[in-house]
Motif scaffolding. Structure first.
Motif, PDB file in Angstrom:
ATOM      1  N   ASP A  59      -4.814  -2.883  -2.768  1.00 22.04           N
ATOM      2  CA  ASP A  59      -6.165  -2.307  -2.846  1.00 22.04           C
ATOM      3  C   ASP A  59      -6.503  -1.931  -4.289  1.00 22.04           C
ATOM      4  N   ARG A  99      -7.690  -5.593  -5.177  1.00 17.77           N
ATOM      5  CA  ARG A  99      -9.131  -5.568  -4.965  1.00 17.77           C
ATOM      6  C   ARG A  99      -9.827  -4.923  -6.159  1.00 17.77           C
ATOM      7  N   ASP A 118       0.861  -1.187   0.000  1.00 19.08           N
ATOM      8  CA  ASP A 118       0.000   0.000   0.000  1.00 19.08           C
ATOM      9  C   ASP A 118       0.892   1.230   0.000  1.00 19.08           C
TER      10      ASP A 118
END
Length: 292
Positions: free
Chosen positions: A191, A214, A114
């Motif tokens: 993400d 995701r 991230d």
């Protein structure tokens, strides 16, 4: 929070090995100059800087004058004035970079990636900010715009740092991913900002890494193993790490007067987190199902 002795010993052991090798690689200026020994060793400077991020102080001056000088005089007999100590700070930059790599954990086959914004000034001061001219850039988070950098991190399921890098605030999150993951293996979870079929294919072909980002709201779901779905839901571990880095290790503030001091502050905050005895981690005592 580790004790001062627990922090100093590994740093000093590292400096004992690193400093002689480092000095051999330095280029000579061609003229003779007197080499005066400093009253504070490199390991002592690094320890004081890293320990700041383990304390409750919000600025280095108050920490040095109200904590280091009154309480650590016996531990550091060669303490100097605060203004002199500030002059020593840039000399620790290279050794802090190498020591941070030394503090990284081991890849276990399950990793999370991230990025987070590192602001260098308040939004109201952007028009007159000059310290990071041509270095920082304006970027946008899910909350608002900012001037600064993006810190990209990779952690394992035990909350240990595996790799970090810094990019301007307007950079694409996906751009530094191949360099960040080139020494890792197994599965990496990210993400929505990292969605890219080409990136996932490149990582699998070049490094054998299974990359799971995701999907965005209107994207079609892809078939995944149940175990991978469960791991993807645990991606909040890296958000917890970032929260601790910002609120406990204090890697972000807007009072920097030079890019070097900014980098030193960031490195010391990351090192302080690595020395943190208890880190966010996932409990994998249960068996993950392997069926699709």
């Amino acid at each position: 929070m580790s004790s001062l002795e627990e922090l100093f010993c590994p740093i000093d052991d590292f400096c004992q090995r690193f400093e002689p090798q480092w000095r051999k690689t330095l280029l000579a200026q061609g003229v003779q100059s007197r080499k005066r020994t400093r009253s504070l060793a490199l390991s002592e400077i690094m320890t004081i800087l890293v320990a700041f991020h383990q304390q409750c102080y919000r600025n280095v001056k108050a920490y040095y004058l109200k904590h280091v000088h009154p309480y650590w005089k016996d531990a550091f007999p060669g303490l100097v004035s605060y203004s002199r100590f500030v002059e020593f700070i840039p000399s620790a930059l290279v050794s802090l970079c190498i020591y941070l790599k030394h503090c990284f954990g081991q890849c276990t086959g399950i990793s999370f990636i991230d990025s987070t914004a590192i602001k260098v000034c308040h939004n109201r001061q952007i028009s007159r900010h000059r310290v990071f001219a041509k270095l920082a850039a304006r970027g946008k988070t899910s909350v608002d715009w900012f001037l600064g950098f993006k810190l990209h991190l990779v952690v394992n399921e035990q909350g240990e740092l595996l790799n970090v890098t810094l990019t301007p605030g307007n950079s694409d999150d996906r751009k530094p991913v191949p360099d960040l993951l080139k020494d890792l293996f197994g599965k990496v979870f990210a993400d929505r900002g990292y969605v890219s079929r080409a990136l996932a294919q490149k990582l699998f072909e070049d490094y054998g890494i299974e990359f799971f980002a995701r999907p965005k709201r209107r994207m079609k779901n892809h078939l995944m193993r149940l175990s991978d779905k469960l791991l993807a839901r645990k991606r909040s571990i890296i958000e917890t790490v970032i929260d601790q880095l910002k609120n406990i290790s204090q890697i972000e503030h807007s009072r920097h007067h030079s890019p070097v001091n900014f980098t030193v502050n960031l490195l010391c905050g990351l090192i302080a987190y690595c020395h943190q005895p208890k880190k966010p981690s996932l409990n994998f005592d249960f068996a993950l199902p392997q069926s699709a």
